[in-house]
Design an enzyme around this catalytic site. Structure first.
Site, PDB file in Angstrom:
ATOM      1  N   TYR A  34       5.912  47.553 -19.958  1.00  0.00           N
ATOM      2  CA  TYR A  34       6.369  46.639 -18.913  1.00  0.00           C
ATOM      3  C   TYR A  34       5.672  46.921 -17.595  1.00  0.00           C
ATOM      4  CZ  TYR A  34       9.314  50.186 -16.618  1.00  0.00           C
ATOM      5  OH  TYR A  34       9.756  51.300 -15.942  1.00  0.00           O
ATOM      6  N   LYS A 149       3.509  52.943 -19.337  1.00  0.00           N
ATOM      7  CA  LYS A 149       4.746  52.369 -18.794  1.00  0.00           C
ATOM      8  C   LYS A 149       5.516  51.710 -19.940  1.00  0.00           C
ATOM      9  CE  LYS A 149       6.254  50.156 -14.477  1.00  0.00           C
ATOM     10  NZ  LYS A 149       7.261  51.142 -14.117  1.00  0.00           N
ATOM     11  N   GLU A 181       7.691  63.757 -11.375  1.00  0.00           N
ATOM     12  CA  GLU A 181       7.947  62.493 -10.666  1.00  0.00           C
ATOM     13  C   GLU A 181       9.429  62.162 -10.810  1.00  0.00           C
ATOM     14  OE1 GLU A 181       6.189  59.050 -12.565  1.00  0.00           O
ATOM     15  OE2 GLU A 181       6.627  59.843 -14.559  1.00  0.00           O
ATOM     16  N   LEU A 205       3.617  58.703 -14.351  1.00  0.00           N
ATOM     17  CA  LEU A 205       3.092  57.345 -14.301  1.00  0.00           C
ATOM     18  C   LEU A 205       2.167  57.276 -13.092  1.00  0.00           C
ATOM     19  CD1 LEU A 205       3.402  54.453 -15.547  1.00  0.00           C
ATOM     20  CD2 LEU A 205       4.844  53.977 -13.559  1.00  0.00           C
TER      21      LEU A 205
HETATM   22  N1  PDD Z   1       9.349  52.059 -11.803  1.00  0.00           N
HETATM   23  N2  PDD Z   1       7.299  56.703 -12.089  1.00  0.00           N
HETATM   24  C1  PDD Z   1       8.171  56.074 -12.881  1.00  0.00           C
HETATM   25  C2  PDD Z   1       8.740  56.823 -14.036  1.00  0.00           C
HETATM   26  C3  PDD Z   1       8.524  54.726 -12.638  1.00  0.00           C
HETATM   27  O1  PDD Z   1       9.381  54.103 -13.452  1.00  0.00           O
HETATM   28  C4  PDD Z   1       7.977  54.067 -11.510  1.00  0.00           C
HETATM   29  C5  PDD Z   1       8.282  52.648 -11.178  1.00  0.00           C
HETATM   30  C6  PDD Z   1       7.081  54.771 -10.693  1.00  0.00           C
HETATM   31  C7  PDD Z   1       6.440  54.144  -9.489  1.00  0.00           C
HETATM   32  O2  PDD Z   1       5.435  53.252  -9.882  1.00  0.00           O
HETATM   33  P1  PDD Z   1       5.050  51.993  -8.998  1.00  0.00           P
HETATM   34  O3  PDD Z   1       4.728  52.493  -7.655  1.00  0.00           O
HETATM   35  O4  PDD Z   1       3.862  51.438  -9.685  1.00  0.00           O
HETATM   36  O5  PDD Z   1       6.225  51.060  -8.983  1.00  0.00           O
HETATM   37  C8  PDD Z   1       6.756  56.084 -11.014  1.00  0.00           C
HETATM   38  C9  PDD Z   1       9.586  50.642 -11.690  1.00  0.00           C
HETATM   39  C10 PDD Z   1       9.648  50.128 -10.303  1.00  0.00           C
HETATM   40  C11 PDD Z   1      10.805  50.289 -12.537  1.00  0.00           C
HETATM   41  O6  PDD Z   1      10.928  50.888 -13.605  1.00  0.00           O
HETATM   42  O7  PDD Z   1      11.574  49.406 -12.154  1.00  0.00           O
END
Ligand code: PDD
Length: 283
Positions: A34, A149, A181, A205
């Protein structure tokens, strides 16, 4: 959202009309990927970076999806159809391996991947950004391909629930003595004016907001080290932050029962927030 129009396997339809197969491999195995993309007043932020990460995630799971080039126009249409083109919103894209009789291996006869996309208003986090939040640290019990992801997020779900139960905004993971993270964010900490974050690897991620923050550091002259942050050093951090597409840049003022710095958002977080707002205002 009432009368929400979503995109499912080629059609625009009301959310209630979507029929996902009980044999969908996303449902049975979490066998899908996703993305979450933020729109500011209808304009997508870092779309190309999200699209290339989606492609990497699909490659990571060996899902053949041929229609990546159509996603941008679908995003635009969803934003207009749901009248979200003049406010901040979050687009969700999910692609699974598709529906097939349940076997752990890939379907013997290739099936078409399933795609689902929706857009929702994205609540502002300006309050949390202003005041700062509490986080908790927990062992990283996730698999070793956190760079994909994947929709298989149960470890992240359990961790986020622990945050809620502890009046915290996020759970941040520790693996082998180093901070990786957050359950849905990337993590930064400042030690002696240098911003540290875990390097890109299979254990995090590769966040798009993380990438933007690193670019902004270069622009505003903050020194960066992409090194693992040892959990044993956390009590000497001057600042901490969690960042993501929907959170943006949120200062951490407390972890577990300890204050971070003087217990208020620090200067590096403040400067980064301002630079980030300038970047999104330019869209
Ligand atoms: N999540 N690490 C994890 C495990 C995440 O699920 C996310 C983002 C990030 C940050 O990534 P980004 O800056 O590309 O949004 C880091 C999204 C927002 C979610 O699961 O809704």
């Amino acid at each position: 959202m009432k009368d929400q129009i979503v995109f499912f396997n080629g059609d625009y339809l009301e959310k209630e009309a979507v029929k996902i197969s009980p044999e969908d491999r996303g449902f049975l195995f979490g066998d899908g990927v996703y993305e979450v993309i933020k729109t500011y007043q209808g304009k997508m932020f870092e779309f190309d970076a999200h699209l290339s990460r989606l492609e990497r995630s699909l490659n990571g799971l060996e899902i053949q999806f041929e229609e990546l080039d159509n996603l941008k126009s679908i995003c635009h249409r969803l934003s207009c159809e749901n009248k979200l083109d003049n406010q901040d919103a979050a687009i969700y894209i999910e692609i699974t391996r598709g529906a097939a009789r349940r076997t752990h291996c890939f379907p013997g006869k290739p099936v078409a991947p399933a795609i689902y996309m929706m857009i929702n208003p994205c609540p502002s986090t300006k309050k949390e950004q202003g005041k700062g939040v509490k986080i908790i640290f927990r062992p990283d019990i996730r698999w070793a391909r956190c760079d994909i992801k994947s929709v298989a997020l149960v470890a992240n779900v359990l961790a986020t629930q622990k945050a809620v139960e502890n009046d915290a905004a996020e759970t941040v993971f520790i693996r082998d003595g180093a901070v990786t993270e957050g359950a849905s964010s990337n993590f930064f900490a400042v030690f002696d004016d240098v911003l540290y974050t875990h390097p890109e690897s299979h254990y995090i991620l590769s966040g798009i907001t993380r990438k933007v923050v690193l670019e902004l550091c270069y622009e505003i002259g903050v020194r960066v080290k992409q090194y693992p942050i040892l959990s044993s050093r956390l009590d000497t951090a001057d600042e901490m932050m969690v960042v993501s597409t929907t959170k943006e840049i949120i200062p951490v003022i407390q972890y577990d029962d300890k204050k971070v710095g003087d217990g208020t958002p620090g200067p590096v977080a403040r400067e980064l927030q301002q630079a980030f707002d300038r970047a999104t205002a330019k869209l």
